[in-house]
Design a protein around this motif. Structure first.
Motif, PDB file in Angstrom:
ATOM      1  N   LEU A   1       0.825  -1.208   0.000  1.00 27.74           N
ATOM      2  CA  LEU A   1       0.000   0.000   0.000  1.00 27.74           C
ATOM      3  C   LEU A   1       0.860   1.260   0.000  1.00 27.74           C
ATOM      4  O   LEU A   1       0.507   2.269  -0.625  1.00 27.74           O
ATOM      5  CB  LEU A   1      -0.935  -0.007   1.207  1.00 27.74           C
ATOM      6  N   THR A   2       1.994   1.210   0.699  1.00 28.51           N
ATOM      7  CA  THR A   2       2.898   2.367   0.715  1.00 28.51           C
ATOM      8  C   THR A   2       3.464   2.624  -0.674  1.00 28.51           C
ATOM      9  O   THR A   2       3.539   3.779  -1.135  1.00 28.51           O
ATOM     10  CB  THR A   2       4.052   2.130   1.710  1.00 28.51           C
ATOM     11  N   LEU A   3       3.887   1.567  -1.364  1.00 29.67           N
ATOM     12  CA  LEU A   3       4.393   1.716  -2.733  1.00 29.67           C
ATOM     13  C   LEU A   3       3.307   2.264  -3.652  1.00 29.67           C
ATOM     14  O   LEU A   3       3.555   3.182  -4.453  1.00 29.67           O
ATOM     15  CB  LEU A   3       4.892   0.361  -3.244  1.00 29.67           C
ATOM     16  N   PHE A   4       2.106   1.736  -3.533  1.00 29.41           N
ATOM     17  CA  PHE A   4       0.979   2.202  -4.352  1.00 29.41           C
ATOM     18  C   PHE A   4       0.691   3.672  -4.075  1.00 29.41           C
ATOM     19  O   PHE A   4       0.501   4.470  -4.996  1.00 29.41           O
ATOM     20  CB  PHE A   4      -0.247   1.338  -4.043  1.00 29.41           C
ATOM     21  N   TYR A   5       0.701   4.046  -2.798  1.00 27.64           N
ATOM     22  CA  TYR A   5       0.433   5.440  -2.411  1.00 27.64           C
ATOM     23  C   TYR A   5       1.515   6.372  -2.964  1.00 27.64           C
ATOM     24  O   TYR A   5       1.220   7.451  -3.490  1.00 27.64           O
ATOM     25  CB  TYR A   5       0.385   5.531  -0.885  1.00 27.64           C
ATOM     26  N   THR A   6       2.777   5.949  -2.865  1.00 24.41           N
ATOM     27  CA  THR A   6       3.898   6.778  -3.340  1.00 24.41           C
ATOM     28  C   THR A   6       3.802   7.021  -4.843  1.00 24.41           C
ATOM     29  O   THR A   6       4.015   8.136  -5.328  1.00 24.41           O
ATOM     30  CB  THR A   6       5.234   6.106  -2.992  1.00 24.41           C
ATOM     31  N   LEU A   7       3.481   5.976  -5.593  1.00 25.41           N
ATOM     32  CA  LEU A   7       3.358   6.109  -7.044  1.00 25.41           C
ATOM     33  C   LEU A   7       2.112   6.888  -7.435  1.00 25.41           C
ATOM     34  O   LEU A   7       2.144   7.714  -8.358  1.00 25.41           O
ATOM     35  CB  LEU A   7       3.339   4.724  -7.694  1.00 25.41           C
ATOM     36  N   ARG A   8       1.022   6.636  -6.729  1.00 26.06           N
ATOM     37  CA  ARG A   8      -0.256   7.274  -7.070  1.00 26.06           C
ATOM     38  C   ARG A   8      -0.188   8.782  -6.891  1.00 26.06           C
ATOM     39  O   ARG A   8      -0.665   9.555  -7.738  1.00 26.06           O
ATOM     40  CB  ARG A   8      -1.355   6.670  -6.185  1.00 26.06           C
ATOM     41  N   PHE A   9       0.428   9.224  -5.787  1.00 22.99           N
ATOM     42  CA  PHE A   9       0.447  10.662  -5.495  1.00 22.99           C
ATOM     43  C   PHE A   9       1.814  11.298  -5.766  1.00 22.99           C
ATOM     44  O   PHE A   9       2.046  12.451  -5.396  1.00 22.99           O
ATOM     45  CB  PHE A   9       0.042  10.898  -4.039  1.00 22.99           C
ATOM     46  N   LYS A  10       2.703  10.527  -6.417  1.00 22.22           N
ATOM     47  CA  LYS A  10       3.992  11.046  -6.848  1.00 22.22           C
ATOM     48  C   LYS A  10       4.729  11.755  -5.703  1.00 22.22           C
ATOM     49  O   LYS A  10       5.116  12.921  -5.809  1.00 22.22           O
ATOM     50  CB  LYS A  10       3.813  11.996  -8.026  1.00 22.22           C
ATOM     51  N   ILE A  11       4.906  11.004  -4.615  1.00 23.58           N
ATOM     52  CA  ILE A  11       5.566  11.553  -3.438  1.00 23.58           C
ATOM     53  C   ILE A  11       7.067  11.619  -3.685  1.00 23.58           C
ATOM     54  O   ILE A  11       7.696  10.623  -4.046  1.00 23.58           O
ATOM     55  CB  ILE A  11       5.286  10.675  -2.205  1.00 23.58           C
ATOM     56  N   ASN A  12       7.669  12.790  -3.486  1.00 25.10           N
ATOM     57  CA  ASN A  12       9.121  12.923  -3.592  1.00 25.10           C
ATOM     58  C   ASN A  12       9.692  13.278  -2.218  1.00 25.10           C
ATOM     59  O   ASN A  12       8.957  13.446  -1.244  1.00 25.10           O
ATOM     60  CB  ASN A  12       9.515  13.984  -4.627  1.00 25.10           C
TER      61      ASN A  12
END
Length: 501
Positions: A261-272
């Motif tokens: 879920l963390t990986l999905f969230y990072t990719l979905r919202f383009k977290i840098n």
């Protein structure tokens, strides 16, 4: 409907605790400390249960002992089981308060399966343990620190040193609180936020650690305990060890779901990197690594992940059910939990059980008033001492780091594995009685011994007596399971009687 959720949450925790209600291996040592204090007004400084060498008893769990003995002596098993449900509910209540604090929407998916089915059973122990206080205070500190940094309520920081006065005397896990505060200081510094108030709080919290019955030696013990290798203790094994994979798969499911879920969230919202909350990231990363290092440390990551990430994952699935369907869902879970608690209570009848102990072997020794020095598995030692003292003294018990020199547990391992020189080790401290788990090599070796005779076997354990202790008219142990449930707290330890004499 949030009220219905909390009722459902409490019922789930209560039902789980009723269904898994065995007694912890070290619980009887806690009862001994609590009973001694209530009858004499003082804490144990030295061990009186063992026939092997001991050192000063620095009891980092003495406060928990008082609570447990009070509950058991006044309310029995029912009091222990209900208190366990209350303290774990309070812990998860505080976690949900952090979730709501981080997401201002009142309506969250408060019953996601990953939280209810994995998080709670993964953190709950089968019985009431001193760690329960650590988990509660850890959750309280998380909530307090989040209130401070998200809402600016710096006046609440006094809660940390104030609660450390209690936490440090309940369980040595208070070190986790100190670590959490240090992570917040580092995280807020990286977030370019003021950290002066946190540093001042850290100083006062450190000072609060000195307020204990042992003074500076207590802190020395904590430092030593943090660095201690516990290679023979199951719960201190790595999470990815064979034991972790076999017995703690629920945590692994939780951790795997979190990572996905963390990986999905990072990719979905383009977290840098610039967008990352450094405090949150530090707490999650450190507690995750701690959980990898040791099964015992898994709950700290579970609590942190549930507190910090539930609101993030909610954003991945923001669509809510229609109001009528949502209410029906809440009612369905409530009814399900009511049935769960009722069925669990019917199975247990509010009794704690102890089938993993050598209960028949101990009963044989007690019924026949056999006196001597008993060598048994260290995690059975406190139960044996509680039931048999002063007729029987033990080799060691689960307080090994608090009471015994370091070499003793290695000596016990060599005896159990029948390593070279094991007979010399048995005879070194004049052992008269041996209770062994039958999977150990020593079981087969003792059956061939000229000095010891096999007197009794149960499915898991075997009892050997030195031949000069054997009589022809020994009584047989009770066969009725109810007998052992009703007599498990029977003991000869009674300092009030000694004081009257």
């Amino acid at each position: 409907m949030i009220f219905v959720f909390y009722i459902t949450l409490f019922l789930f925790i209560l039902g789980h605790g009723l269904l898994f209600n065995s007694i912890d291996n070290d619980f009887f040592a806690r009862l001994i400390v609590g009973k001694t204090y209530f009858q004499t007004g003082s804490l144990l400084d030295w061990d009186f249960l063992s026939y092997t060498p001991t050192h000063r008893f620095i009891d980092h769990e003495w406060g928990s002992s008082l609570v447990f003995y009070f509950l058991q002596s006044h309310f029995g098993d029912a009091g222990l089981l209900i208190f366990k449900a209350i303290i774990y509910f309070a812990t998860f209540y505080l976690i949900t308060k952090v979730i709501l604090l981080r997401n201002k929407k009142e309506k969250l998916h408060f019953l996601p399966f990953w939280f209810l089915i994995n998080a709670i059973p993964a953190i709950l122990f089968a019985t009431l343990r001193c760690q329960a206080f650590t988990f509660f205070f850890f959750a309280l500190w998380l909530y307090t620190l989040e209130r401070v940094r998200l809402c600016g309520h710096t006046r609440l920081l006094w809660i940390l040193p104030a609660t450390m006065l209690v936490w440090a005397n309940m369980h040595g896990g208070c070190a986790a609180g100190m670590g959490l505060l240090v992570l917040y200081i580092a995280g807020e510094f990286l977030n370019k936020k003021p950290v002066k108030d946190y540093i001042i709080t850290l100083i006062f919290t450190l000072l609060a650690l000195f307020i204990n019955p042992y003074g500076i030696p207590y802190l020395e013990f904590l430092i030593k305990a943090l660095a201690l290798k516990r290679e023979f203790i199951t719960e201190w094994q790595p999470s990815l060890s064979p034991l972790g994979l076999k017995f703690h798969f629920k945590y692994l499911i939780f951790a795997a779901a979190f990572l996905c879920l963390t990986l999905f969230y990072t990719l979905r919202f383009k977290i840098n990197f610039k967008k990352i909350d450094k405090t949150k990231a530090l707490v999650l990363a450190v507690t995750f690594l701690m959980a990898l290092k040791s099964i015992r440390l898994q709950p700290f990551f579970i609590l942190s992940a549930a507190a910090f990430c539930c609101s993030d994952f909610y954003k991945l699935f923001p669509k809510s059910l229609p109001a009528s369907a949502d209410r029906l869902k809440e009612i369905f879970f409530l009814v399900l939990m009511v049935f769960f608690v009722f069925s669990s209570a019917m199975q247990t009848k509010l009794k704690c059980v102890m089938w993993e102990y050598p209960i028949m072997e101990i009963d044989f020794l007690k019924a026949n008033k056999i006196k001597g020095n008993l060598l048994c598995e260290f995690h059975d030692g406190s139960y044996a001492a509680y039931r048999l003292w002063p007729d029987v003294f033990i080799f060691m018990d689960g307080r090994y780091e608090e009471v015994y020199p370091d070499h003793l547990i290695y000596m016990l391992r060599d005896i159990n594995l029948a390593n070279k020189g094991y007979l010399d080790k048995i005879n070194k401290y004049r052992t008269d009685i041996i209770i062994v788990a039958k999977h150990y090599k020593i079981y087969q070796e003792l059956k061939k011994s000229r000095d010891f005779k096999l007197m009794l076997e149960s499915p898991k354990y075997a009892l050997f007596l030195k031949k000069d202790l054997i009589k022809s008219d020994f009584k047989t142990p009770a066969a009725n399971a109810k007998y052992y449930i009703n007599t498990k707290y029977d003991t000869n330890i009674d300092w009030s009687v000694k004081n009257e004499n």
